[in-house]
Write a protein that holds these residues in place. Sequence first.
Motif, PDB file in Angstrom:
ATOM      1  N   THR A  55      49.203  40.869  29.734  1.00  0.00           N
ATOM      2  CA  THR A  55      50.070  41.363  30.694  1.00  0.00           C
ATOM      3  C   THR A  55      49.114  42.370  31.474  1.00  0.00           C
ATOM      4  O   THR A  55      49.131  42.356  32.639  1.00  0.00           O
ATOM      5  N   GLU A  56      48.513  43.459  30.672  1.00  0.00           N
ATOM      6  CA  GLU A  56      47.970  44.487  31.453  1.00  0.00           C
ATOM      7  C   GLU A  56      46.550  44.003  32.143  1.00  0.00           C
ATOM      8  O   GLU A  56      46.116  44.608  33.208  1.00  0.00           O
ATOM      9  N   ALA A  57      45.925  42.990  31.503  1.00  0.00           N
ATOM     10  CA  ALA A  57      44.570  42.558  32.267  1.00  0.00           C
ATOM     11  C   ALA A  57      44.968  42.016  33.618  1.00  0.00           C
ATOM     12  O   ALA A  57      43.852  42.493  34.483  1.00  0.00           O
ATOM     13  N   GLN A  58      45.878  41.390  34.064  1.00  0.00           N
ATOM     14  CA  GLN A  58      46.064  41.135  35.454  1.00  0.00           C
ATOM     15  C   GLN A  58      46.398  42.241  36.248  1.00  0.00           C
ATOM     16  O   GLN A  58      45.655  42.230  37.449  1.00  0.00           O
ATOM     17  N   ALA A  59      47.037  43.213  35.815  1.00  0.00           N
ATOM     18  CA  ALA A  59      47.175  44.400  36.451  1.00  0.00           C
ATOM     19  C   ALA A  59      45.899  45.195  36.896  1.00  0.00           C
ATOM     20  O   ALA A  59      45.664  45.494  38.169  1.00  0.00           O
ATOM     21  N   VAL A  60      45.162  45.329  35.712  1.00  0.00           N
ATOM     22  CA  VAL A  60      43.847  45.894  36.012  1.00  0.00           C
ATOM     23  C   VAL A  60      42.841  44.985  36.913  1.00  0.00           C
ATOM     24  O   VAL A  60      42.112  45.870  37.891  1.00  0.00           O
ATOM     25  N   THR A  61      42.771  43.754  36.854  1.00  0.00           N
ATOM     26  CA  THR A  61      41.709  42.972  37.617  1.00  0.00           C
ATOM     27  C   THR A  61      42.334  43.150  39.174  1.00  0.00           C
ATOM     28  O   THR A  61      41.632  43.052  40.063  1.00  0.00           O
ATOM     29  N   GLU A  62      43.831  43.278  39.443  1.00  0.00           N
ATOM     30  CA  GLU A  62      44.114  43.294  40.679  1.00  0.00           C
ATOM     31  C   GLU A  62      44.021  44.776  41.384  1.00  0.00           C
ATOM     32  O   GLU A  62      43.934  44.723  42.558  1.00  0.00           O
ATOM     33  N   ALA A  63      43.762  45.762  40.629  1.00  0.00           N
ATOM     34  CA  ALA A  63      43.841  47.116  41.030  1.00  0.00           C
ATOM     35  C   ALA A  63      42.483  47.465  41.218  1.00  0.00           C
ATOM     36  O   ALA A  63      42.354  48.527  42.089  1.00  0.00           O
ATOM     37  N   TYR A  64      41.480  46.815  40.832  1.00  0.00           N
ATOM     38  CA  TYR A  64      39.996  47.467  41.052  1.00  0.00           C
ATOM     39  C   TYR A  64      38.848  46.209  41.018  1.00  0.00           C
ATOM     40  O   TYR A  64      39.328  45.042  40.499  1.00  0.00           O
ATOM     41  N   ASP A  65      37.898  46.324  41.812  1.00  0.00           N
ATOM     42  CA  ASP A  65      37.017  45.371  42.386  1.00  0.00           C
ATOM     43  C   ASP A  65      36.036  45.547  41.417  1.00  0.00           C
ATOM     44  O   ASP A  65      34.884  46.194  41.461  1.00  0.00           O
TER      45      ASP A  65
END
Length: 362
Positions: A179-189
């Motif tokens: 769940t968290e991996a998607q949020a992290v990849t969307e928040a940072y390049d």
Amino acid sequence: MVGNQSHETAATGISGGVALKDARTTTAHSAELMRLINGYQVSQALHVAATLGVADHLKDGPQPSDALAQACSAHPASLYRLLRALAAIGVFHEAEGRRFSLTPFGTCLTDDALGSRRDYARWIGTPGMWQSWGNLLHGVLTGEGVTRFTCGVDAWTYRDQHPEERALFDAAMTALSRTEAQAVTEAYDFGRFGCIVDVGGGEGYLLKAILLACPEARGILFDQPQVTATAAGVFASAGLAQRCQVAAGDFFQAVPGAGDAYIMKSVLHDWGECEATEILRSCRRAMPATAMLLAIERVVGPPNQDPSGNSFDLNMLVQYGASERTAQEFQALLNSSGFDLVEVIPTHSPLSIIVGRPAPAA
């Protein structure tokens, strides 16, 4: 006299009305406090429902409680009481004939739901976790990790000694990572980096998500041997075997060098200040001057806010004698370890990305 009596009567009426309102408010607050006090009952009810797989048996549609009891090998009348209690708080829905169905909350207890909490609910009721929380008072009085006090060993060793609980812990953490991996990849390049070193990256689900989102990047997953044993299969199944190396070792001693970015998700909160500083200094020794540090952690909010973050902070005290940290505490930790804090980036999950860079040599 009549006028005075009328005035007194009116005043008494107003006073009585205020007192009645205050009493009702106090009663409501008392009832809400009782609900919070009994929160442990909800936790155990959810743990039992998840352990029995009740929600998974309801994925194909409503079922009568007796049929669910047979499917779960449970006592029919007692299972009905459990389901009725969970339906009263919105996890399931009870219809005529004691037929139960999933609600949106209940769907999150299924094994394959996006954002599934099934494995976490199964883990929190295991003896090592549940009994340790029962000794929270010891941790508050002493500042020591409660699991060591309860079980005689630290949480890591306890789980190694109890592989069935370790399996539930690993499953719970993997579900959170997805769940968290998607949020992290969307928040940072992350695409700006050529080589990304994931320190303490477990089975590699975060690094896998990053590499899939950044086709030009390469990765190195670094963790203890028993943790990384299955990671190669994770990357191979995603077609990333040629772009990711799996390395094993002790991050207190040394981590792989020459990375452009060093990421750590939910690592620092497992350790007190001395240990967290040693982990960061180990990264600092391996990092080129141009590399970036990305610590992905909960950041505790301002006073009187963030109940979830503060609850997880207590969980760190119970398990490890460690803590979640505020932004100011992260800045102090990075500064003491040879880094400058660049920024703190929130994500749409409970985690934030704490970005640091190596501080110039004095």
